[in-house]
Scaffold this motif. Structure first.
Motif, PDB file in Angstrom:
ATOM      1  N   ASP A   1      40.072  24.212  45.191  1.00 31.26           N
ATOM      2  CA  ASP A   1      38.551  25.080  45.162  1.00 31.26           C
ATOM      3  C   ASP A   1      39.044  26.097  45.050  1.00 31.26           C
ATOM      4  OD1 ASP A   1      38.329  24.366  47.609  1.00 31.26           O
ATOM      5  OD2 ASP A   1      36.346  24.288  47.490  1.00 31.26           O
ATOM      6  N   ARG A   2      40.263  27.162  45.472  1.00 29.30           N
ATOM      7  CA  ARG A   2      40.063  28.697  45.980  1.00 29.30           C
ATOM      8  C   ARG A   2      39.827  29.494  44.912  1.00 29.30           C
ATOM      9  NH1 ARG A   2      45.794  31.588  47.754  1.00 29.30           N
ATOM     10  NH2 ARG A   2      44.458  32.633  49.628  1.00 29.30           N
ATOM     11  N   ILE A   3      39.322  30.334  44.618  1.00 27.19           N
ATOM     12  CA  ILE A   3      38.750  31.061  44.715  1.00 27.19           C
ATOM     13  C   ILE A   3      39.904  32.579  43.852  1.00 27.19           C
ATOM     14  CG2 ILE A   3      37.349  33.306  44.274  1.00 27.19           C
ATOM     15  CD1 ILE A   3      35.422  32.541  45.832  1.00 27.19           C
ATOM     16  N   SER A   4      39.397  32.078  42.052  1.00 29.01           N
ATOM     17  CA  SER A   4      40.959  33.485  41.725  1.00 29.01           C
ATOM     18  C   SER A   4      40.061  34.421  40.803  1.00 29.01           C
ATOM     19  CB  SER A   4      41.059  32.463  40.719  1.00 29.01           C
ATOM     20  OG  SER A   4      42.499  33.935  40.039  1.00 29.01           O
ATOM     21  N   LEU A   5      41.394  35.347  41.848  1.00 32.86           N
ATOM     22  CA  LEU A   5      40.450  37.489  41.266  1.00 32.86           C
ATOM     23  C   LEU A   5      41.363  38.004  40.731  1.00 32.86           C
ATOM     24  CD1 LEU A   5      39.424  38.482  44.350  1.00 32.86           C
ATOM     25  CD2 LEU A   5      38.101  37.117  43.222  1.00 32.86           C
ATOM     26  N   PRO A   6      40.839  38.264  39.228  1.00 35.86           N
ATOM     27  CA  PRO A   6      41.706  38.728  38.115  1.00 35.86           C
ATOM     28  C   PRO A   6      42.538  40.288  38.776  1.00 35.86           C
ATOM     29  CG  PRO A   6      38.978  39.402  37.571  1.00 35.86           C
ATOM     30  CD  PRO A   6      39.922  38.927  38.690  1.00 35.86           C
ATOM     31  N   VAL A   7      44.110  40.753  38.298  1.00 37.90           N
ATOM     32  CA  VAL A   7      44.111  41.924  38.488  1.00 37.90           C
ATOM     33  C   VAL A   7      44.890  42.804  37.067  1.00 37.90           C
ATOM     34  CG1 VAL A   7      46.260  42.908  39.964  1.00 37.90           C
ATOM     35  CG2 VAL A   7      44.863  41.151  41.260  1.00 37.90           C
ATOM     36  N   ALA A   8      44.593  43.559  37.008  1.00 39.03           N
ATOM     37  CA  ALA A   8      44.718  44.217  35.959  1.00 39.03           C
ATOM     38  C   ALA A   8      45.489  45.629  36.164  1.00 39.03           C
ATOM     39  CB  ALA A   8      43.174  44.988  34.819  1.00 39.03           C
ATOM     40  N   ALA A   9      46.378  45.681  35.457  1.00 38.90           N
ATOM     41  CA  ALA A   9      47.582  46.845  35.451  1.00 38.90           C
ATOM     42  C   ALA A   9      48.318  47.160  34.874  1.00 38.90           C
ATOM     43  CB  ALA A   9      48.387  46.845  36.775  1.00 38.90           C
ATOM     44  N   ASP A  10      48.564  48.172  34.536  1.00 40.87           N
ATOM     45  CA  ASP A  10      50.321  48.156  33.135  1.00 40.87           C
ATOM     46  C   ASP A  10      51.089  48.165  33.619  1.00 40.87           C
ATOM     47  OD1 ASP A  10      47.714  48.746  30.911  1.00 40.87           O
ATOM     48  OD2 ASP A  10      47.787  51.557  31.633  1.00 40.87           O
ATOM     49  N   SER A  11      51.796  48.586  34.746  1.00 42.92           N
ATOM     50  CA  SER A  11      53.058  48.496  35.071  1.00 42.92           C
ATOM     51  C   SER A  11      53.476  46.673  35.914  1.00 42.92           C
ATOM     52  CB  SER A  11      53.046  49.889  36.250  1.00 42.92           C
ATOM     53  OG  SER A  11      54.334  49.045  36.529  1.00 42.92           O
ATOM     54  N   PRO A  12      54.280  46.256  36.259  1.00 39.60           N
ATOM     55  CA  PRO A  12      54.273  45.128  36.668  1.00 39.60           C
ATOM     56  C   PRO A  12      54.820  45.597  38.283  1.00 39.60           C
ATOM     57  CG  PRO A  12      56.009  44.904  33.934  1.00 39.60           C
ATOM     58  CD  PRO A  12      55.237  46.216  34.501  1.00 39.60           C
TER      59      PRO A  12
ATOM     60  N   ASP B   1      52.333  43.545  40.792  1.00 40.11           N
ATOM     61  CA  ASP B   1      53.280  43.080  41.645  1.00 40.11           C
ATOM     62  C   ASP B   1      52.856  42.396  43.273  1.00 40.11           C
ATOM     63  OD1 ASP B   1      54.442  41.688  39.547  1.00 40.11           O
ATOM     64  OD2 ASP B   1      55.756  42.472  39.952  1.00 40.11           O
ATOM     65  N   LEU B   2      52.347  44.393  43.081  1.00 44.95           N
ATOM     66  CA  LEU B   2      51.967  44.792  44.980  1.00 44.95           C
ATOM     67  C   LEU B   2      50.727  44.369  44.545  1.00 44.95           C
ATOM     68  CD1 LEU B   2      52.854  47.885  46.699  1.00 44.95           C
ATOM     69  CD2 LEU B   2      50.728  47.175  46.574  1.00 44.95           C
ATOM     70  N   ALA B   3      49.584  44.858  43.898  1.00 48.34           N
ATOM     71  CA  ALA B   3      48.286  44.199  44.158  1.00 48.34           C
ATOM     72  C   ALA B   3      48.341  42.899  44.473  1.00 48.34           C
ATOM     73  CB  ALA B   3      47.114  44.759  42.704  1.00 48.34           C
ATOM     74  N   MET B   4      49.048  41.937  43.975  1.00 47.85           N
ATOM     75  CA  MET B   4      48.848  40.311  44.111  1.00 47.85           C
ATOM     76  C   MET B   4      48.980  39.828  45.495  1.00 47.85           C
ATOM     77  SD  MET B   4      48.325  38.691  41.221  1.00 47.85           S
ATOM     78  CE  MET B   4      49.551  39.398  39.967  1.00 47.85           C
TER      79      MET B   4
ATOM     80  N   PHE C   1      45.229  36.926  39.428  1.00 46.78           N
ATOM     81  CA  PHE C   1      45.669  36.309  38.117  1.00 46.78           C
ATOM     82  C   PHE C   1      45.818  37.608  37.792  1.00 46.78           C
ATOM     83  CE2 PHE C   1      44.246  35.571  33.838  1.00 46.78           C
ATOM     84  CZ  PHE C   1      44.921  34.015  33.986  1.00 46.78           C
ATOM     85  N   ASP C   2      47.173  37.092  36.909  1.00 47.73           N
ATOM     86  CA  ASP C   2      47.479  38.487  36.294  1.00 47.73           C
ATOM     87  C   ASP C   2      46.266  39.057  34.519  1.00 47.73           C
ATOM     88  OD1 ASP C   2      48.527  40.656  34.344  1.00 47.73           O
ATOM     89  OD2 ASP C   2      50.500  39.501  33.993  1.00 47.73           O
ATOM     90  N   ALA C   3      46.047  39.704  34.911  1.00 50.31           N
ATOM     91  CA  ALA C   3      44.797  39.929  33.615  1.00 50.31           C
ATOM     92  C   ALA C   3      44.809  40.764  32.950  1.00 50.31           C
ATOM     93  CB  ALA C   3      43.329  40.383  34.550  1.00 50.31           C
ATOM     94  N   GLY C   4      46.224  41.100  33.198  1.00 46.52           N
ATOM     95  CA  GLY C   4      46.675  41.992  31.443  1.00 46.52           C
ATOM     96  C   GLY C   4      46.950  43.562  31.849  1.00 46.52           C
TER      97      GLY C   4
ATOM     98  N   THR D   1      37.738  29.252  39.672  1.00 47.01           N
ATOM     99  CA  THR D   1      39.334  29.191  40.398  1.00 47.01           C
ATOM    100  C   THR D   1      40.155  30.073  39.412  1.00 47.01           C
ATOM    101  OG1 THR D   1      39.039  26.662  38.882  1.00 47.01           O
ATOM    102  CG2 THR D   1      38.083  26.800  41.569  1.00 47.01           C
ATOM    103  N   ARG D   2      41.337  28.982  39.555  1.00 51.20           N
ATOM    104  CA  ARG D   2      42.438  29.748  38.663  1.00 51.20           C
ATOM    105  C   ARG D   2      42.838  29.121  37.284  1.00 51.20           C
ATOM    106  NH1 ARG D   2      48.206  31.903  39.686  1.00 51.20           N
ATOM    107  NH2 ARG D   2      47.644  32.012  41.578  1.00 51.20           N
ATOM    108  N   GLN D   3      41.894  27.802  36.996  1.00 50.63           N
ATOM    109  CA  GLN D   3      41.458  27.139  36.370  1.00 50.63           C
ATOM    110  C   GLN D   3      41.073  27.338  35.063  1.00 50.63           C
ATOM    111  OE1 GLN D   3      42.337  25.491  39.346  1.00 50.63           O
ATOM    112  NE2 GLN D   3      44.352  25.104  38.701  1.00 50.63           N
ATOM    113  N   GLU D   4      39.765  27.897  35.956  1.00 47.98           N
ATOM    114  CA  GLU D   4      38.688  28.551  34.939  1.00 47.98           C
ATOM    115  C   GLU D   4      38.740  29.735  34.440  1.00 47.98           C
ATOM    116  OE1 GLU D   4      35.184  25.105  37.024  1.00 47.98           O
ATOM    117  OE2 GLU D   4      35.864  27.574  37.983  1.00 47.98           O
ATOM    118  N   LEU D   5      39.515  30.632  35.132  1.00 44.52           N
ATOM    119  CA  LEU D   5      39.464  31.471  35.090  1.00 44.52           C
ATOM    120  C   LEU D   5      39.685  32.226  33.399  1.00 44.52           C
ATOM    121  CD1 LEU D   5      38.608  33.876  36.735  1.00 44.52           C
ATOM    122  CD2 LEU D   5      40.799  34.628  36.936  1.00 44.52           C
ATOM    123  N   PRO D   6      40.947  31.841  33.426  1.00 41.75           N
ATOM    124  CA  PRO D   6      41.300  32.022  31.897  1.00 41.75           C
ATOM    125  C   PRO D   6      40.749  32.403  30.532  1.00 41.75           C
ATOM    126  CG  PRO D   6      43.542  30.816  32.779  1.00 41.75           C
ATOM    127  CD  PRO D   6      42.355  31.084  33.295  1.00 41.75           C
TER     128      PRO D   6
END
Length: 232
Positions: A130-141, A145-148, A158-161, A181-186
């Motif tokens: 049940d771990r909460i998942s948070l989106p991370v948005a960025a233009d550069s891989p 990756d660092l913001a992960m 979660f990679d949000a594009g 959660t990660r399953q619910e976020l997409p």
């Protein structure tokens, strides 16, 4: 955040607008170091901005001194009643796209979609169902990756594009302060509605203010139930 990142092994410098002597000792209890704002941006891999949204232009001169390969992470959110109604955002520009333009450089949007109470009390070890998942948005891989490092604060990242899609994690959307959660976020990101989310944001604020009064932060359970009812 300073405590969590320090405990995870990161070297963390903490700064505010009032000076290092005003940073409380418990913030530094895991090894963080209190410094001036000018010192905070020197020789670092990342700068994390957690400030009222309309003050972003005020820190632009400071951020202008940061090397291009330093990742700048924006955790703030736009609220028109507090941030003086920024015309470009009211016209539909994503908050972090506006912020990137003010700072004159690419940025990452992360940690903005969770309330302070949930951040303080609902972190879980990696692998928790049940771990909460948070989106991370960025233009550069590389920036993404660092913001992960979101993972190091007790939440799934979660990679949000790209940053242009970061409006999907702004206030009033199905992922904002709903502790998914990660399953619910997409699915929640996919069903975000750019036209409706500002109305939902304002409705949420109106309910909180009517129920608790101005300047009062509801507990995590109430805020999550309210945002799920209004935004999902």
């Amino acid at each position: 955040m300073t405590r969590r990142l320090s405990a995870a092994g990161h070297e963390v410098k903490a700064a505010n607008s009032r000076g290092p002597e005003t940073i409380e000792a418990d913030v530094l209890s895991s090894g963080g170091r209190a410094v001036t704002a000018a010192e905070a941006v020197v020789d670092v891999d990342a700068v994390i901005l957690s400030i009222p949204f309309d003050r972003i232009p005020q820190v632009a001169p400071l951020i202008a001194k940061v090397p291009a390969d330093t990742v700048v992470i924006d955790t703030s959110n736009y609220f028109p009643h507090r941030d003086n109604g920024i015309a470009a955002i009211e016209a539909g520009q994503a908050e972090s796209v506006w912020a990137a333009k003010q700072l004159g450089r690419p940025i990452v949007k992360a940690w903005n979609s969770i309330g302070s109470e949930s951040f303080a009390h609902r972190n879980k070890p990696a692998g928790s169902a049940d771990r909460i998942s948070l989106p991370v948005a960025a233009d550069s891989p590389r920036e993404r990756d660092l913001a992960m490092a979101v993972e190091d604060t007790g939440f799934d990242a979660f990679d949000a594009g790209p940053l242009a899609e970061s409006w999907r994690q702004q206030p009033g959307t199905p992922v904002y302060c709903t502790d998914l959660t990660r399953q619910e976020l997409p699915d929640a990101l996919a069903t975000a509605d750019a036209a409706r989310s500002p109305k939902r944001r304002d409705l949420m604020l109106a309910v909180v203010q009517e129920r608790f009064g101005a300047g009062v932060q509801p507990d995590a359970e109430y805020l999550v139930r309210l945002n799920r009812a209004i935004s999902m």
